[in-house]
Design a protein around this motif. Structure first.
Motif, PDB file in Angstrom:
ATOM      1  N   UNK A  39       0.834  -1.204   0.000  1.00  0.00           N
ATOM      2  CA  UNK A  39       0.000   0.000   0.000  1.00  0.00           C
ATOM      3  C   UNK A  39       0.870   1.255   0.000  1.00  0.00           C
ATOM      4  N   UNK A  40       1.934   1.250   0.809  1.00  0.00           N
ATOM      5  CA  UNK A  40       2.851   2.395   0.842  1.00  0.00           C
ATOM      6  C   UNK A  40       3.534   2.575  -0.510  1.00  0.00           C
ATOM      7  N   UNK A  87       3.620   5.803  -3.008  1.00  0.00           N
ATOM      8  CA  UNK A  87       4.846   6.409  -3.524  1.00  0.00           C
ATOM      9  C   UNK A  87       4.857   6.423  -5.048  1.00  0.00           C
ATOM     10  N   UNK A  88       4.321   5.372  -5.651  1.00  0.00           N
ATOM     11  CA  UNK A  88       4.241   5.316  -7.110  1.00  0.00           C
ATOM     12  C   UNK A  88       3.409   6.464  -7.654  1.00  0.00           C
ATOM     13  N   UNK A 123      -3.968   2.858  -2.513  1.00  0.00           N
ATOM     14  CA  UNK A 123      -3.354   2.571  -1.209  1.00  0.00           C
ATOM     15  C   UNK A 123      -4.368   2.462  -0.080  1.00  0.00           C
ATOM     16  N   UNK A 124      -5.273   3.421   0.018  1.00  0.00           N
ATOM     17  CA  UNK A 124      -6.240   3.398   1.115  1.00  0.00           C
ATOM     18  C   UNK A 124      -7.242   2.273   0.932  1.00  0.00           C
ATOM     19  N   UNK A 125      -7.573   1.938  -0.318  1.00  0.00           N
ATOM     20  CA  UNK A 125      -8.481   0.811  -0.558  1.00  0.00           C
ATOM     21  C   UNK A 125      -7.832  -0.501  -0.118  1.00  0.00           C
ATOM     22  N   UNK A 126      -6.528  -0.637  -0.355  1.00  0.00           N
ATOM     23  CA  UNK A 126      -5.822  -1.843   0.068  1.00  0.00           C
ATOM     24  C   UNK A 126      -5.796  -1.940   1.596  1.00  0.00           C
ATOM     25  N   UNK A 139      -3.217   8.652   6.308  1.00  0.00           N
ATOM     26  CA  UNK A 139      -3.936   7.387   6.152  1.00  0.00           C
ATOM     27  C   UNK A 139      -3.055   6.208   6.564  1.00  0.00           C
ATOM     28  N   UNK A 140      -1.775   6.267   6.246  1.00  0.00           N
ATOM     29  CA  UNK A 140      -0.878   5.169   6.612  1.00  0.00           C
ATOM     30  C   UNK A 140      -0.671   5.103   8.129  1.00  0.00           C
TER      31      UNK A 140
END
Length: 226
Positions: free
Chosen positions: A24-25, A29-30, A50-53, A209-210
């Motif tokens: 997700x991180x 970054x991508x 990312x947040x969906x994952x 979010x992370x």
């Protein structure tokens, strides 16, 4: 199944959960690295991924109650929807994005409440001051968006207040970063546009979010043993 096999299975599940969190991180970054290439196909989906994952991790790789799983999944889905709207056009779809994030913040509040054992009400004072300052600044600049922005700011401060009271450091940091990111959106939109605003805001928002996700998924000692 004996205890050793159960322990091995639990360790494997925890390891896979950590791997998905790292993925997700990397997706976040991508998106940031590809930001200068916009517009490109599926940029909105990449931003939301990312947040969906994180929501998927909460749904399938935790021992939470069904209620908490649904709350977190719904919070991440509505956050992802807000991400998508802002990626398409942060001016044209600002209202839709605000509505999506508003629902997400409310869901986070309900989720954080389950982790609070006692409140420090004095913490509300700086948030109340912050809300007053933002209301004053946006009064003459937000136009027809003034009331929605103030209501959103109220919910945002409430979410951060509950986040602080969880006493879980990553959640506390995430709540404050969320407050900073959304405040910068208002400042950039209604007060004073600044260079690289989108990249800065998105970086802070994803970090929020992370941190929240890490605090929820790994911050509980019992959850860490899954």
């Amino acid at each position: 199944m004996d205890k050793d096999n159960i322990s091995t299975a639990s360790a494997s599940q925890l390891q896979f959960k950590k791997i998905l969190f790292v993925v997700a991180i990397l997706l976040g970054l991508t998106y940031l690295f590809c930001f200068q290439l916009k517009p490109f196909s599926f940029s909105g989906l990449l931003k939301a991924s990312p947040v969906l994952l994180l929501g998927v991790i909460g749904l399938f790789f935790t021992t939470w109650t069904n209620r908490d799983k649904i709350l977190y999944l719904a919070a991440t889905v509505t956050s992802g929807l807000g991400d998508y709207f802002l990626d398409i056009d942060r001016n044209l779809y600002l209202k839709q994005a605000l509505a999506s994030f508003l629902v997400s913040l409310i869901l986070y509040i309900f989720l954080f409440k389950t982790k609070i054992k006692g409140y420090k009400y004095w913490i509300a004072i700086p948030f109340a001051i912050f809300l007053g300052v933002m209301t004053y600044l946006f009064y003459s600049t937000a136009g027809s968006m003034f009331i929605p922005v103030v209501l959103y700011s109220l919910v945002l401060c409430t979410m951060a207040f509950y986040g602080i009271n969880t006493r879980v450091l990553p959640i506390q940091i995430g709540g404050i970063l969320f407050l900073i990111a959304d405040s910068l959106i208002g400042i950039n939109r209604f007060l004073h546009p600044f260079d690289y605003s989108t990249l800065i805001i998105v970086s802070i928002y994803m970090s929020a979010q992370f941190f929240i996700g890490y605090g929820l998924l790994f911050g509980n000692k019992e959850e860490a043993k899954v």
